[in-house]
Design an enzyme around this catalytic site. Structure first.
Site, PDB file in Angstrom:
ATOM      1  CE  LYS A 102      36.246  30.737 -75.440  1.00 15.42           C
ATOM      2  NZ  LYS A 102      37.054  29.537 -76.017  1.00 15.42           N
ATOM      3  CB  CYS A 169      39.769  20.814 -82.273  1.00 14.46           C
ATOM      4  SG  CYS A 169      40.806  22.380 -82.573  1.00 14.46           S
ATOM      5  CB  SER A 460      42.747  24.183 -74.239  1.00 17.95           C
ATOM      6  OG  SER A 460      42.187  23.198 -75.235  1.00 17.95           O
TER       7      SER A 460
END
Length: 554
Positions: A102, A169, A460
């Site tokens: 975000k 990630c 996700s």
């Protein structure tokens, strides 16, 4: 003058460095060192910097509890605070420093909203754990421990090494996707998306950014000169090629809206039909996100699809995209990055395929429409097994994620079912990710090739399988998903881009009869009480637009 400024500093060009540095999660914990490097670059170029922070929050930490309801809202808050910091202070230009889901789109929204020279610096990617362990593995490991299928010591080991250092990630989730989009739009410097955060090169690039933003100030180039319709089309085509996260369909329209461009969902579908997936990256592929940078990064992806790109667009270098790619070809960028692949006995072609021989014949996303999703819905069909591209099944209906997850883990869901999770859209619940139920389906060998999930929430970027999200209009405003009943037949037809209710109580009915049934159900439907009715969420729910428009505040 009451801080560390000298009298001479007052006459220098002044750069606001806006970051999300903080202790919120590994994606942001290291960013203060990059802020320091940007500040050094500004100083070396004769400017003076100020450092402001609005810390972000983590999708992963917020999973499976009500904290996830606030994650998408945080995008708006970070963008707003960046605007406030910039406009309430006498700075001349802006550098943003962020890594994740975000924070990057928030900073890009703010950059687009403002009229100052600006450059976003992506915060790089996290290294992998042992045996390519990544953070997305831990949900399944936790479920296995709960079932007695895995020793708890294995979970503890995973917890220690799934995030071995800082950065985004390790897969092509939303964080890596949005780093890629910042470069694909022409805003980030070429080759800066997805640099492994462990490399000192990232700090050197931060210094370069600090110097380059002052060159933009001198040249009078602002983001509004860069963020054109063509630039967004380039970004969508790169998104297609990398099989990026479905969440980009929330973020790119929101960024475009800030410069007066409306990106319709049909444009995503059109360009994703044209540009195939040419990268072999997790979660749909084999390799972690840092390997894309090792293979040449976003510039190497652009080289493979350049016949379709708008090479004449202006970029943050002050040159066109075509000129940037030409400079990289003539320089040593590709030679330097690809030597890292030798450490893994890999070649560029293992990570980035040719346009003619792609890893998936179309782009990563498909936009579906039908009587269940009149405004549209989104699926990452490159991560869907072939047998589920056309599927009809009976609906199991849940009004929240928690009920659906419990049903999956307890064995109540059977092969062939279509799980409907509603009242999770932006206006109802802030549009949380349905990662846990989707993960539970993907890791169940009995369900992962026969069972779909449909929701007005989102997923996700790590989600795999037939997970259809962003169903619009959402349930809380009376969208058709609110009218689905247990046992209804739902038809998924990805090749035809359709998502329809086609039957009742397990039996098919004609389309006109289905319309009459839905009309009758609507007469008896009442919206539930809001999940949140105070504070920031109350403000958000009153102003947020549809997910298919970008879930921004109107």
């Amino acid at each position: 003058m009451g801080m560390d400024w000298t009298f001479a500093d007052l006459s220098k060009p002044q750069v606001l460095i806006e970051s999300v540095a903080g202790s919120s999660h590994p994606g942001s914990f290291h960013l203060d060192s990059l802020v320091e490097a940007v500040s050094r670059g500004v100083a070396e170029a004769g400017g003076k910097s100020g450092r402001f922070t609005t810390t972000d929050v983590c999708d992963g930490i917020s999973q499976a509890h009500l904290g996830m309801d606030y994650i998408l809202i945080s995008r708006e808050m970070i963008a707003n605070m960046t605007e406030i910091h910039m406009l309430a202070s006498p700075y001349d230009c802006l550098v943003t420093v962020s890594s994740c889901d975000k924070s990057i789109p928030a900073h890009l929204m703010a950059i687009a909203r403002l009229t100052f020279p600006a450059i976003p610096l992506p915060g790089g990617t996290m290294s992998n754990g042992p045996n390519f362990l990544a953070s997305d593995a831990l949900w399944h490991m936790g479920d296995q421990v709960a079932k007695g299928e895995l020793p708890v010591e294995e979970l503890y080991l995973g917890q220690q090494f799934a995030c071995p250092n800082c950065g985004a990630c390790q897969f092509m989730g939303t964080a890596s996707t949005m780093q890629s989009m910042s470069e694909a739009l022409g805003l980030a410097l070429p080759g800066t998306a997805l640099i492994p955060s462990s490399l000192a090169l990232l700090k050197r690039k931060a210094i370069e950014v600090g110097k380059q933003v002052l060159k933009l100030l001198e040249a009078g180039i602002t983001p509004r000169d860069i963020l054109t319709q063509k630039a967004f089309e380039n970004a969508i085509m790169v998104h297609s090629a990398i099989a990026g996260s479905t969440n980009a369909m929330l973020h790119l329209p929101a960024i475009a809206h800030e410069v007066g461009i409306e990106l319709d969902a049909s444009l995503f579908d059109e360009l994703h039909r044209k540009i195939p997936v040419i990268t072999n990256l997790k979660s749909r592929g084999d390799f972690p996100a840092e390997h894309l940078w090792f293979a040449g990064g976003i510039p190497a992806v652009m080289e493979e699809i350049k016949d379709y790109l708008h090479l004449d667009v202006l970029t943050v270098t002050g040159k066109t995209l075509g000129e940037n790619l030409e400079e990289l070809r003539k320089g040593r960028f590709y030679e330097e990055t690809r030597k890292f692949l030798a450490n893994y006995a890999l070649k560029k072609e293992d990570i980035i395929a040719t346009f003619e021989n792609p890893f998936f014949k179309e782009g990563g996303l498909a936009v579906l429409k039908g009587n269940l999703a009149p405004e549209g819905a989104v699926v990452k069909h490159s991560a869907v097994v072939p047998e589920m591209h056309v599927h009809t099944g009976e609906a199991l209906v849940f009004d929240c994620e928690e009920e659906a997850t419990e049903a999956i883990l307890s064995g109540k869901v059977r092969p062939g079912n279509i799980i409907v999770i509603r009242y999770e859209g932006p206006q109802s619940a802030g549009m949380p990710e349905m990662y846990h139920p989707a993960s539970a389906i993907a890791e169940n060998p009995e369900l992962n090739s026969s069972t779909a999930i449909i929701t007005d929430g989102r997923y996700s970027g790590a989600t795999k399988g037939p997970a259809i999200g962003h169903v619009s209009p959402e349930a809380i405003v009376g969208g058709p998903i609110a009218l689905v009943e247990e046992g209804d037949l739902i038809s998924i037809d990805i090749p035809s881009r359709r998502l329809d209710l086609v039957g009742v109580k397990g039996k098919r009915v004609e389309a006109d009869e289905m319309a009459k049934i839905l009309s009758k159900r609507r007469e008896n439907w009442q919206p539930p009480k809001p999940r949140h009715n105070k504070g920031v969420f109350k403000q958000y729910s009153r102003s947020v637009v549809s997910a298919m428009k970008g879930a921004y505040l109107e």
